[in-house]
Design a protein around this motif. Structure first.
Motif, PDB file in Angstrom:
ATOM      1  N   HIS A 193      15.253  14.252  43.770  1.00  0.00           N
ATOM      2  CA  HIS A 193      14.928  15.750  43.318  1.00  0.00           C
ATOM      3  C   HIS A 193      15.600  16.829  44.196  1.00  0.00           C
ATOM      4  N   PRO A 194      17.363  16.365  43.992  1.00  0.00           N
ATOM      5  CA  PRO A 194      17.908  17.525  44.612  1.00  0.00           C
ATOM      6  C   PRO A 194      17.788  18.856  44.642  1.00  0.00           C
ATOM      7  N   ASP A 195      18.308  19.652  45.202  1.00  0.00           N
ATOM      8  CA  ASP A 195      17.447  21.043  44.684  1.00  0.00           C
ATOM      9  C   ASP A 195      16.976  21.694  44.247  1.00  0.00           C
ATOM     10  N   SER A 196      15.068  21.313  43.838  1.00  0.00           N
ATOM     11  CA  SER A 196      14.070  21.240  43.099  1.00  0.00           C
ATOM     12  C   SER A 196      12.641  22.132  43.603  1.00  0.00           C
ATOM     13  N   ASP A 197      12.272  23.125  43.381  1.00  0.00           N
ATOM     14  CA  ASP A 197      11.132  23.441  44.158  1.00  0.00           C
ATOM     15  C   ASP A 197      10.196  22.577  45.094  1.00  0.00           C
ATOM     16  N   LEU A 198      10.569  20.982  44.311  1.00  0.00           N
ATOM     17  CA  LEU A 198       9.676  20.575  45.017  1.00  0.00           C
ATOM     18  C   LEU A 198      10.124  20.631  47.019  1.00  0.00           C
ATOM     19  N   VAL A 199      11.249  20.140  46.777  1.00  0.00           N
ATOM     20  CA  VAL A 199      11.809  20.428  47.689  1.00  0.00           C
ATOM     21  C   VAL A 199      12.268  21.500  48.877  1.00  0.00           C
ATOM     22  N   PHE A 200      12.147  22.738  48.048  1.00  0.00           N
ATOM     23  CA  PHE A 200      11.918  23.974  48.674  1.00  0.00           C
ATOM     24  C   PHE A 200      10.776  24.163  49.148  1.00  0.00           C
ATOM     25  N   GLU A 201      10.055  23.821  48.831  1.00  0.00           N
ATOM     26  CA  GLU A 201       8.641  24.189  49.222  1.00  0.00           C
ATOM     27  C   GLU A 201       8.350  22.848  50.765  1.00  0.00           C
ATOM     28  N   ARG A 238      14.943  14.002  53.508  1.00  0.00           N
ATOM     29  CA  ARG A 238      15.770  13.854  52.771  1.00  0.00           C
ATOM     30  C   ARG A 238      15.871  12.640  52.054  1.00  0.00           C
ATOM     31  N   MET A 239      14.893  12.136  52.871  1.00  0.00           N
ATOM     32  CA  MET A 239      14.632  11.052  51.179  1.00  0.00           C
ATOM     33  C   MET A 239      13.835  11.562  50.076  1.00  0.00           C
ATOM     34  N   VAL A 240      13.263  12.859  49.370  1.00  0.00           N
ATOM     35  CA  VAL A 240      12.382  13.781  48.707  1.00  0.00           C
ATOM     36  C   VAL A 240      13.386  14.777  48.060  1.00  0.00           C
ATOM     37  N   ASP A 241      14.746  14.716  48.798  1.00  0.00           N
ATOM     38  CA  ASP A 241      16.013  15.910  48.595  1.00  0.00           C
ATOM     39  C   ASP A 241      16.922  14.894  47.620  1.00  0.00           C
ATOM     40  N   ARG A 242      16.547  13.143  47.905  1.00  0.00           N
ATOM     41  CA  ARG A 242      17.544  12.616  47.219  1.00  0.00           C
ATOM     42  C   ARG A 242      17.270  12.047  45.660  1.00  0.00           C
TER      43      ARG A 242
END
Length: 233
Positions: A73-81, A67-71
């Motif tokens: 970089h929301p909707d990013s490839d990083l979060v997806f991975e 959740r912290m990473v998503d905040r």
């Protein structure tokens, strides 16, 4: 407490279960804390450890790390991975997940009494589906298993997965009971307008639930199972 518990289940035609906690201890074989550390290590290997504060880097809950990473970089490839890697860890954890005492029979008894059941979880629905199949419980829930989506802003305490379950079941919130083991479960139930029963494996978890506002918290499903069996007879 017995009367409050009896009152909660009396009008519960629909029951929503959180997954990790009330149904099983998902990370029984390899801890959630280790999964969170692996997430931080994976970020570090890519030069991205700085995305998290020092406190967040020590976070034992992999969902919080995600959740912290998503905040940031929301909707990013990083979060997806990162979410994909967590799903794989949850699927692996199913192999050694440990069932919560009495819950398998509780689920089967409630289902036999005519209650409509669903899972509403922040875990991957793939992991919940696989685990329920290993316990012979798929029939009690399928297809009503609602879990983490690509939109991480919809994780509990957002009531999204509860509302999906209510809509699919055609359930009235006033006739619905949510069973969860975290403050976010309670907050999501409150937002969705459904009743709530807390499950606490230990005193620390009970304190967290009580502080959040949960009035009914059980440390074992045995009294609940006994009430349902009495009703069935």
């Amino acid at each position: 407490m017995t009367e409050k518990l009896r009152g909660l289940i009396a009008g519960a035609r629909f029951v929503l279960f959180d997954f990790d906690g009330p149904i099983c201890k998902l990370f029984a074989g390899h801890t959630a804390e280790q999964v969170a550390k692996n997430q931080v290590r994976w970020l570090e290997e890519r030069g991205l450890r700085g995305l998290l504060t020092e406190e967040e880097q020590r976070e034992p809950d992999p969902h919080v790390v995600l959740r912290m990473v998503d905040r940031r970089h929301p909707d990013s490839d990083l979060v997806f991975e990162l979410e994909k890697r967590l799903t794989l860890q949850e699927l692996r954890a199913v192999e050694s997940a440990y069932p919560t005492a009495h819950v398998d029979v509780l689920i089967q008894t409630w289902y036999a009494l005519g209650a409509r059941l669903a899972v509403a979880t922040n875990n991957s629905p793939l992991a919940a589906t696989r685990y329920l199949a290993t316990r012979g419980l798929s029939e009690c829930f399928a297809p009503h298993i609602y879990g983490r989506t690509q939109d991480l802003s919809l994780l509990k305490p957002h009531p999204h997965c509860l509302n999906r379950a209510l809509s699919a079941l055609g359930a009235e919130p006033s006739e619905t009971l949510m069973i969860g083991d975290t403050a976010t479960d309670f907050q999501a139930a409150k937002s969705a307008g459904v009743r709530f029963m807390g499950y606490a494996r230990n005193e620390a978890k009970e304190k967290v639930l009580r502080k959040a506002g949960a009035e009914v918290v059980v440390g074992s499903f045995e009294p609940l199972l006994k009430m349902l069996r009495d009703r069935r007879r």
